[in-house]
Design a protein around this motif. Structure first.
Motif, PDB file in Angstrom:
ATOM      1  N   ALA A 125     -28.335 -22.421  -7.141  1.00  0.00           N
ATOM      2  CA  ALA A 125     -28.292 -23.818  -6.709  1.00  0.00           C
ATOM      3  C   ALA A 125     -26.910 -24.159  -6.170  1.00  0.00           C
ATOM      4  O   ALA A 125     -25.895 -23.645  -6.660  1.00  0.00           O
ATOM      5  N   LEU A 126     -26.900 -24.993  -5.152  1.00  0.00           N
ATOM      6  CA  LEU A 126     -25.676 -25.616  -4.674  1.00  0.00           C
ATOM      7  C   LEU A 126     -25.641 -27.024  -5.249  1.00  0.00           C
ATOM      8  O   LEU A 126     -26.617 -27.769  -5.135  1.00  0.00           O
ATOM      9  N   ILE A 127     -24.516 -27.368  -5.878  1.00  0.00           N
ATOM     10  CA  ILE A 127     -24.399 -28.630  -6.605  1.00  0.00           C
ATOM     11  C   ILE A 127     -23.093 -29.311  -6.231  1.00  0.00           C
ATOM     12  O   ILE A 127     -22.060 -28.654  -6.029  1.00  0.00           O
TER      13      ILE A 127
ATOM     14  N   GLU B 156     -22.742 -36.066   6.738  1.00  0.00           N
ATOM     15  CA  GLU B 156     -21.568 -35.308   6.299  1.00  0.00           C
ATOM     16  C   GLU B 156     -21.893 -34.480   5.057  1.00  0.00           C
ATOM     17  O   GLU B 156     -21.501 -33.304   4.954  1.00  0.00           O
ATOM     18  N   GLN B 157     -22.610 -35.067   4.124  1.00  0.00           N
ATOM     19  CA  GLN B 157     -23.005 -34.335   2.920  1.00  0.00           C
ATOM     20  C   GLN B 157     -23.984 -33.214   3.264  1.00  0.00           C
ATOM     21  O   GLN B 157     -23.859 -32.093   2.765  1.00  0.00           O
ATOM     22  N   ALA B 158     -24.949 -33.516   4.117  1.00  0.00           N
ATOM     23  CA  ALA B 158     -25.919 -32.502   4.516  1.00  0.00           C
ATOM     24  C   ALA B 158     -25.225 -31.333   5.208  1.00  0.00           C
ATOM     25  O   ALA B 158     -25.576 -30.160   4.976  1.00  0.00           O
ATOM     26  N   PHE B 159     -24.229 -31.628   6.038  1.00  0.00           N
ATOM     27  CA  PHE B 159     -23.504 -30.566   6.745  1.00  0.00           C
ATOM     28  C   PHE B 159     -22.747 -29.673   5.767  1.00  0.00           C
ATOM     29  O   PHE B 159     -22.694 -28.451   5.932  1.00  0.00           O
ATOM     30  N   ALA B 160     -22.157 -30.270   4.739  1.00  0.00           N
ATOM     31  CA  ALA B 160     -21.428 -29.499   3.730  1.00  0.00           C
ATOM     32  C   ALA B 160     -22.366 -28.524   3.016  1.00  0.00           C
ATOM     33  O   ALA B 160     -22.003 -27.363   2.754  1.00  0.00           O
ATOM     34  N   PHE B 161     -23.566 -28.963   2.717  1.00  0.00           N
ATOM     35  CA  PHE B 161     -24.527 -28.093   2.039  1.00  0.00           C
ATOM     36  C   PHE B 161     -25.078 -27.020   2.977  1.00  0.00           C
ATOM     37  O   PHE B 161     -25.264 -25.870   2.571  1.00  0.00           O
ATOM     38  N   LEU B 162     -25.345 -27.381   4.223  1.00  0.00           N
ATOM     39  CA  LEU B 162     -25.784 -26.382   5.208  1.00  0.00           C
ATOM     40  C   LEU B 162     -24.723 -25.296   5.373  1.00  0.00           C
ATOM     41  O   LEU B 162     -25.035 -24.097   5.421  1.00  0.00           O
ATOM     42  N   SER B 163     -23.487 -25.710   5.453  1.00  0.00           N
ATOM     43  CA  SER B 163     -22.371 -24.763   5.625  1.00  0.00           C
ATOM     44  C   SER B 163     -22.230 -23.862   4.410  1.00  0.00           C
ATOM     45  O   SER B 163     -22.018 -22.649   4.540  1.00  0.00           O
ATOM     46  N   ALA B 164     -22.358 -24.438   3.217  1.00  0.00           N
ATOM     47  CA  ALA B 164     -22.243 -23.646   1.990  1.00  0.00           C
ATOM     48  C   ALA B 164     -23.396 -22.655   1.876  1.00  0.00           C
ATOM     49  O   ALA B 164     -23.198 -21.501   1.467  1.00  0.00           O
ATOM     50  N   LEU B 165     -24.592 -23.083   2.246  1.00  0.00           N
ATOM     51  CA  LEU B 165     -25.739 -22.178   2.216  1.00  0.00           C
ATOM     52  C   LEU B 165     -25.522 -21.012   3.164  1.00  0.00           C
ATOM     53  O   LEU B 165     -25.727 -19.841   2.798  1.00  0.00           O
ATOM     54  N   SER B 166     -25.094 -21.309   4.369  1.00  0.00           N
ATOM     55  CA  SER B 166     -24.902 -20.270   5.368  1.00  0.00           C
ATOM     56  C   SER B 166     -23.776 -19.312   5.002  1.00  0.00           C
ATOM     57  O   SER B 166     -23.878 -18.101   5.209  1.00  0.00           O
TER      58      SER B 166
END
Length: 329
Positions: free
Chosen positions: A44-46, A90-100
């Motif tokens: 999980a990303l949290i 901005e939050q969604a981008f941070a999670f997309l970046s972390a996933l990738s």
């Protein structure tokens, strides 16, 4: 902001499930016990920390040789971001970046329809991520039954009238074997690449857990003591998911599933239930569901092949030969 990556053993189930339950995107797929059933493993990303859950993103994993691959599991239409407040781009981008950045190979991952607005505008900034817009079909049952029926298409009304002449009988059950047998006999031949026996074992285990949680509703349609159609519904709060269904030739001819769904809508009309048909990306099936008056709900499906040479090329060839299917119907 920088999301934190946690393994399954590092996740506090109580905190996790409380956050999922409070979230705007709440869906049964996101609870820890559901993920434990359908995922081989999950991380999980949290954000902001392992002890303070404000935004969650479950990451389902499957081991392929020596790699951990992100892969949307069976019986789990979408996941994505969960938060009690609106997700910002901005939050969604941070999670997309972390996933990738954490996972070089994403076979498939689907975001909740309620994430659509936040995610769709960002994908052009993450060129390594391929994406498709998928759709499910949602039907609100808040109106009285007559109002719900008015939304049916002309063909649907005609087929419903025909189904009444078949004198179908609906019965509830706790035995999922007949439904699986119906599916094996009547649906597997139409699925490219077939269906692994492991998928049916997964469904059996999931059904047991759903029954334990008092979330499963299994119904069969029969005539003269013979079962011709059936469906498994997940009832979770204000959402019902049409998880798995099948029908034989006689059931299709007699519109048995139309009869069953109409009866379900009748018994739950006037409620706050959102009925999710969990529609696969097959136009004919989506059209069948929309004929009940349902509306499309778009969601983002992403993939990524960041493997090194020659694994990247091998995977492209493999994908060309074997088209991955995530839907059992």
């Amino acid at each position: 902001m920088e999301p934190v990556l946690l393994t399954r053993s590092e996740i506090d189930d109580r905190l996790w499930d409380e956050c999922i339950d409070r979230s705007r995107e709440r869906v049964i797929y996101g609870f820890s016990w559901y993920l434990d059933q359908v995922c081989e493993d999950w991380n999980a990303l949290i954000w902001p920390s392992a002890s303070d859950f404000k935004i969650l993103m479950p990451v389902p994993l499957k081991k392929r040789y020596f790699l951990k691959v992100v892969q949307q599991p069976f019986f789990c239409q979408y996941l994505g971001l969960f938060s009690s407040t609106e997700i910002t781009p901005e939050q969604a981008f941070a999670f997309l970046s972390a996933l990738s950045s954490n996972f070089p190979f994403i076979s498939s991952y689907s975001f909740n329809p309620k994430n659509y607005a936040a995610v769709i505008s960002l994908l052009s900034k993450r060129k390594e991520l391929e994406y498709e817009v998928h759709e499910t079909v949602w039907l609100l049952l808040k109106n009285n039954f007559l109002e719900i029926q008015k939304q049916y298409s002309i063909d649907k009304k005609r087929n419903l009238k025909r189904s009444l002449g078949w004198k179908w009988t609906i019965s509830k059950s706790r035995d999922i074997e007949p439904l699986i047998e119906l599916f094996v006999s009547n649906n597997t031949a139409t699925i490219e690449g077939g269906v692994s026996p492991k998928s049916y074992m997964l469904l059996k285990c999931l059904f047991e857990k759903l029954t334990e949680k008092n979330c499963a509703e299994l119904a069969y349609v029969s005539k003269d003591g013979v079962t011709h159609a059936g469906a498994l519904f997940i009832n979770d709060g204000s959402t019902t998911i049409y998880l798995f269904n099948s029908s034989d030739e006689m059931g299709r001819k007699g519109n048995a599933r139309t009869f069953l769904l109409n009866r379900y809508f009748e018994s739950h009309s006037g409620s706050d239930i959102l009925f999710d048909f969990e529609s696969p990306q097959v136009m004919s099936i989506a059209s069948f569901y929309k004929s009940f008056g349902g509306e499309s709900a778009a969601f983002i499906h992403i993939s990524k092949n960041g493997l090194p040479f020659p694994l990247k090329q091998i995977q492209y060839v493999r994908k060309w030969f074997f088209k991955t299917r995530q839907d059992l119907f």
